[in-house]
Each structure stands twice: as structure tokens, then as C-alpha cells.
Design an enzyme around this catalytic site. Structure first.
Site, PDB file in Angstrom:
ATOM      1  N   ASP A 139       0.749  -1.362   0.116  1.00 14.62           N
ATOM      2  CA  ASP A 139       0.017  -0.154   0.324  1.00 14.62           C
ATOM      3  C   ASP A 139       0.117   1.577   0.097  1.00 14.62           C
ATOM      4  O   ASP A 139       2.110   1.449   0.156  1.00 14.62           O
ATOM      5  CB  ASP A 139      -1.188  -0.149   1.587  1.00 14.62           C
ATOM      6  CG  ASP A 139      -2.213   0.304   0.697  1.00 14.62           C
ATOM      7  OD1 ASP A 139      -2.582   1.377  -0.145  1.00 14.62           O
ATOM      8  OD2 ASP A 139      -3.420   0.079   2.105  1.00 14.62           O
ATOM      9  N   ASP A 177     -10.412   3.550  -3.268  1.00 17.69           N
ATOM     10  CA  ASP A 177     -10.799   2.660  -2.701  1.00 17.69           C
ATOM     11  C   ASP A 177     -12.252   2.505  -3.222  1.00 17.69           C
ATOM     12  O   ASP A 177     -12.946   3.183  -3.181  1.00 17.69           O
ATOM     13  CB  ASP A 177     -10.866   2.590  -1.241  1.00 17.69           C
ATOM     14  CG  ASP A 177      -9.798   2.337  -1.053  1.00 17.69           C
ATOM     15  OD1 ASP A 177      -8.188   2.074  -1.454  1.00 17.69           O
ATOM     16  OD2 ASP A 177      -9.394   2.311   0.217  1.00 17.69           O
TER      17      ASP A 177
END
Ligand code: GLA
Length: 523
Positions: free
Chosen positions: A176, A240
């Protein structure tokens, strides 16, 4: 006399050096490791479980991926694994509060009492694979330890972490982009940090022989699609996802920006799927899956498999649609035309056929057509057979010039293949499984359509039959005492209805799309 002959130059050393430099270039900057040659398929904890994860979440998900479900349109009782889903990925929050004194990563022993190595062994015994999550910054997005080490910024924790992951038996790492120092918030910095983990993984896995698929997650920043293939096997292309129509459309649209960079071993990733989550309608769930598959996207399930309805399972295991995603040409389909509310997406397949998705972004059912120019066909006299991969049947033996599509549901899709019998080719993993190709009585379920009346023959006694529409609402229920024909209400006799579920007297279930039923009358 002047010697007219040119001095003889030996060109060999020059070409040797070029080849040598190219070899160095490729070995350092290209993965070329034969991993993820088709988009990875599996499950991830994040979308539905967030930080509420544990050993039992992972083990029970593994078992659910092996569970055989009611017979599909071909009469096959398959599991998610049979359909190709193999990775079980643990996202954020598996971590202990800190690393150990030597800097080694530690799992949260309350959540994972037997540890990640045990978990990896357990999943491997189930013929599944295990994924894990880290972050290129100083802490993960949920604030656990990550691979950037401010005390040793040039080296980081990457080698130590990669060795631990390889030792535990990890097969997939998602990396990430939270808490990355500002100096690295650019294309060079992003490439530098991710390349460092790539090299650490390469070194660590060369010792164990178990490769690790590397998934970059910098949310599409710094044109990652232009360089992602030299560092990872897949890269996120946006923020997201949430289980809402607008989020699905916005992620898949952003994912098209670098469509031309997708290829075997290197995939644009519009994010893990939300199929089966939130309050998406059945049509929206199906459209979501269609758009991911036509985009050659990684198919990572994000729903709670213990609560999955048969209709969601049916969507996620439609092998005709999965085969389009997994096509070995590795071409990423894209939007080729907009016709009012309808977007037409097209994907070239390796056998010369074309997959086409018509997505209705409006809320009312509408019509549209596929033009030959949409699929790049300049010969307007050329005819194609047309297959509907949700109805599982040929809807036109030979269409020429264009093909008209009626009743594309609001926030829904129609998914077609133009060309030869591509759909007959099963997804690779299925080839290896022994399948019960003719389960009890399936071949006798038949349908006939006379004008607008559809009747279905149910060859069972004492069975409950339920018809669902595309929104997942129950539209009719029947009790069949003796084998008999049932008449489907007219309003559900077109694309508006979808799923028929039969619960037999012994409790076993059959779920299938009514349009896919063999249309011959039984003797
Ligand atoms: C970021 C990622 C998500 C998920 C969370 C976990 O937001 O984009 O996919 O991994 O972090 O904290």
C-alpha cells in the site's frame, strides 16, 4: 596506391555488449517471471471484514472456497476454487503492535494464535494460496508497522520483511501507499520504493522457490500504469471502491486510462470486487462483474462467503464470463462508444472473437446496438455468430453489419461474444478437475417458449420452485407435486427475470438462469 578496402571492424564485441546490457536491463527491470499470466483470482478480507480478521476468518473462507454449490447451467456442481479463485489474501491489521527487537515482522498472536506459517500450510493443503499486506510508508493505512525505516531510509525493512514472507510461505503481497514520506511522493520515489520490495522479494523467493505475486497499491498515482509492469504484476489504478454504482463506474473508468499497458503478467487493478456487498441489485452486481471481466481485471472477491446467496455465487462463477477475463491474449477491453445512457465496451480475444458489454448507466431499461465499427470490423458484410454469455446460448447464428440489443436493464448489462465458439473453452483450472458432468436429472429440465409464454419442465416430485428477477426479488413461487410444466409469468419472460431456484424434496438445490435451460422438449 591507396588501399580502397575499409579497415575490417569486428562488430561482434559491439553486439555482444548490446545484448549483455539488454540482458542486465531485463533482469533488473522486467519481472519476466511467468507469474500472474492471467489476472489473479481470489479473495481479500478488506472490503467486508476490515480489521475484524482472525485465523478463523481465513480458514473458514478457505473452506467456503472449496464448498460445492448447487448445479449450474451445465449441471456442474462447482466450488469457487473450481472456477479459478485461489488466493486468500489477508489485508491490513494482521500485525502485532510492533516488530520484534531484531526488527522482524510479527503477527497479532491473539488474532492468529497458530501463526501465519501454520495458516499458509493449512491453505496450501487445501490447494489454495495465501496473500498478505504491507505498505511502502512508515506505517500501514491502519497504522501498523510497515516497510519504510526512517532510521535506515536507503535500505528499509524490505529485505527483512520479504525474507519473513517467503519463510512463512506467502504467495501474494499487496503493498500500500499510506504514510510515505513526501520526498517519495513522485514517480521516481514510488518506483524506487516499490522496486526495492520487488528486488527483496526476488532475492527471498529465490531461496524458497515459492514465487510471490506483487501487487502495487499507490491508487493510480504518478502514472503507475506506465511503469507498473517493470515492478509488479498488478497495480491499483484509483482510490478505494465502495459497494455503490457510482463507485464501481468511476473505478472502472479510471482503470481504462492505461488500458494499453495491460498484458500477461501485468494488470491494471480497479480494486477488489464488491459483488454481493451493500445493497447493489442483482443487475448491478452482474454489471460490476461484467465490467471487471471485460477489463481483464484481477478478480478478488470482497464479500463474506458465509453469507453469499446462490445468485451471487452464480454471478461469480459464470465461467463464460470468467473465461473472457482470463483470456490468455491479455488484452484489456475498453469503452469504444457511448450511445445515450449506454456504454459499449469491447475486448479482443485470442481466437479472433470479441467480447462486448453494453452497460446501461441510466435507471430505466433501454435498447442499443453493437456496430461492426465498435469491434473494429471494417468489413460490413462479415457475419458473426453472437453468444449471450448470461443466457448461455447463441442469440444469433449470423449477424451482419450490426446487432441490436433490447431491454438492457437499468444499471445493468448485456454481455455478448461475437465470433467462433470461444465459450466452449473452459477456464484452465476446470480442465484438471473431475466433474460430475451429468448430475441427477438435470438434463431433463427443459424450457419452451411459444410467442411470449415460457414454460419450464421440472422433472422432480414435491419441489419448491422460485423465480427471481434481476433485482433479486422473488417474483413467483411454485410447488411442484409431480413432474410438470410451470408457466413463467409473462412479465418475467424476457430479460427481466433471471434465476430459477429449485429446492427438491431431499433439500438439495439447483439454481440456474432460465434463459440457459436446454430448449428442447423432453421425451
Ligand atoms: C488502503 C487500500 C485499501 C485497503 C486499506 C487498508 O485504503 O487502498 O485497499 O488495503 O488501505 O487499510
Amino acid at each position: 596506391m591507396r588501399d580502397s578496402r575499409k579497415p575490417k571492424i569486428n562488430k561482434k564485441p559491439f553486439w555482444f555488449s548490446v545484448l549483455f546490457l539488454l540482458k542486465i536491463y531485463w533482469s533488473v527491470y522486467s519481472l519476466e517471471d511467468s507469474q500472474a499470466l492471467t489476472p489473479p483470482m481470489g479473495f481479500s478480507t478488506w472490503n467486508e471484514f476490515g480489521c475484524s480478521i482472525s485465523e478463523s476468518t481465513i480458514v473458514s473462507t478457505g473452506h467456503l472456497m472449496l464448498k460445492k454449490h448447487p448445479a449450474d447451467w451445465e449441471g456442474r456442481e462447482l466450488s469457487l476454487r473450481d472456477a479459478g479463485y485461489v488466493y486468500v489474501n489477508i489485508d491490513d491489521c494482521w500485525h502485532a503492535q510492533s516488530r520484534d527487537a531484531q526488527g522482524n515482522p510479527q503477527w497479532d498472536s491473539a488474532k492468529f494464535p497458530r501463526g501465519l506459517k501454520w495458516l499458509a500450510d493449512t491453505l496450501h493443503q487445501m490447494e489454495l494460496k495465501i496473500g498478505i499486506y504491507s505498505c511502502a510508508g512508515t506505517a500501514t493505512c491502519c497504522n501498523y508497522f510497515a516497510s519504510f525505516n526512517p532510521e535506515n531510509p536507503e535500505v528499509g525493512y524490505d529485505p527483512i520483511d520479504a525474507n519473513a514472507y517467503a519463510d512463512w510461505g506467502i504467495d501474494y503481497l499487496k503493498d500500500d501507499w499510506c504514510n510515505v514520506p513526501s520526498d517519495y511522493q513522485n514517480a521516481n520515489g514510488s518506483q524506487k520504493l516499490y522496486a526495492r520490495m520487488r528486488d527483496a522479494l526476488k532475492a527471498a523467493t529465490s531461496k524458497t522457490g515459492r514465487p510471490i505475486v506483487f501487487s502495487l497499491c499507490n491508487w493510480g498515482q504518478y502514472s503507475v500504469y506506465q511503469w507498473g509492469d517493470t515492478i509488479g504484476h498488478l497495480w491499483r489504478t484509483g482510490g478505494d471502491i465502495t459497494p455503490e454504482w457510482n463507485s464501481i463506474m468511476s473505478n472502472i473508468t479510471a482503470n481504462s486510462t492505461g488500458a494499453q499497458y495491460a498484458k500477461p503478467g501485468a494488470w491494471n487493478d480497479p480494486d477488489m470486487m464488491e459483488v454481493g456487498n451493500g445493497s447493489l441489485s442483482l443487475a448491478e452486481n452482474r454489471a460490476h462483474f461484467d465490467l471487471w471481466c471485460i477489463s481483464a481485471a484481477p478478480l478478488i472477491l470482497g464479500n463474506d462467503l458465509s453469507k453469499m446467496s446462490d445468485s451471487i455465487f452464480y454471478i461469480l462463477t459464470n465461467r463464460e464470463v470468467i473465461a473472457i477475463d482470463q483470456d490468455s491474449l491479455g488484452y484489456q477491453g475498453r469503452k469504444v462508444r457511448t450511445d445515450g445512457d449506454v456504454q459499449i465496451w469491447s475486448k479482443k480475444l485470442k481466437n479472433g472473437a470479441w467480447a462486448v458489454v453494453l452497460v446501461n448507466t441510466g435507471t430505466e431499461s433501454t435498447n442499443s446496438s453493437v456496430l461492426w465499427s465498435d469491434i473494429g470490423e471494417s468489413d460490413l458484410t462479415r457475419s458473426y455468430p453472437v453468444r449471450d454469455v448470461w443466457q448461455h446460448r447463441t442469440v444469433s447464428e449470423s449477424a451482419t453489419d450490426s446487432y441490436s440489443v433490447n431491454s438492457i436493464p437499468g444499471h445493468g448489462t448485456v454481455h455478448l461474444v461475437f465470433g467462433s465458439a470461444y465459450w466452449m473453452e473452459p477456464v484452465s483450472i476446470i480442465k484438471n478437475k473431475s466433474l460430475n458432468s451429468s448430475p441427477r436429472g438435470f438434463e431433463k429440465i427443459s424450457a419452451k417458449r411459444i410467442n411470449s409464454t415460457t414454460t419450464v419442465y421440472i422433472p422432480f416430485t414435491s419441489s419448491n420452485v422460485t423465480i427471481y428477477n434481476l433485482q433479486g426479488k422473488k417474483s413467483s413461487t411454485f410447488f411442484v407435486k409431480e413432474p410438470s410444466w410451470i408457466t413463467i409469468p409473462e412479465s418475467f419472460a424476457k430479460r427481466n427475470f433471471s434465476i430459477i431456484q429449485i429446492i427438491k424434496s431431499n433439500g438439495s438445490k439447483i439454481t440456474l438462469d432460465i434463459n440457459s435451460i436446454n430448449h428442447s422438449v423432453p421425451k
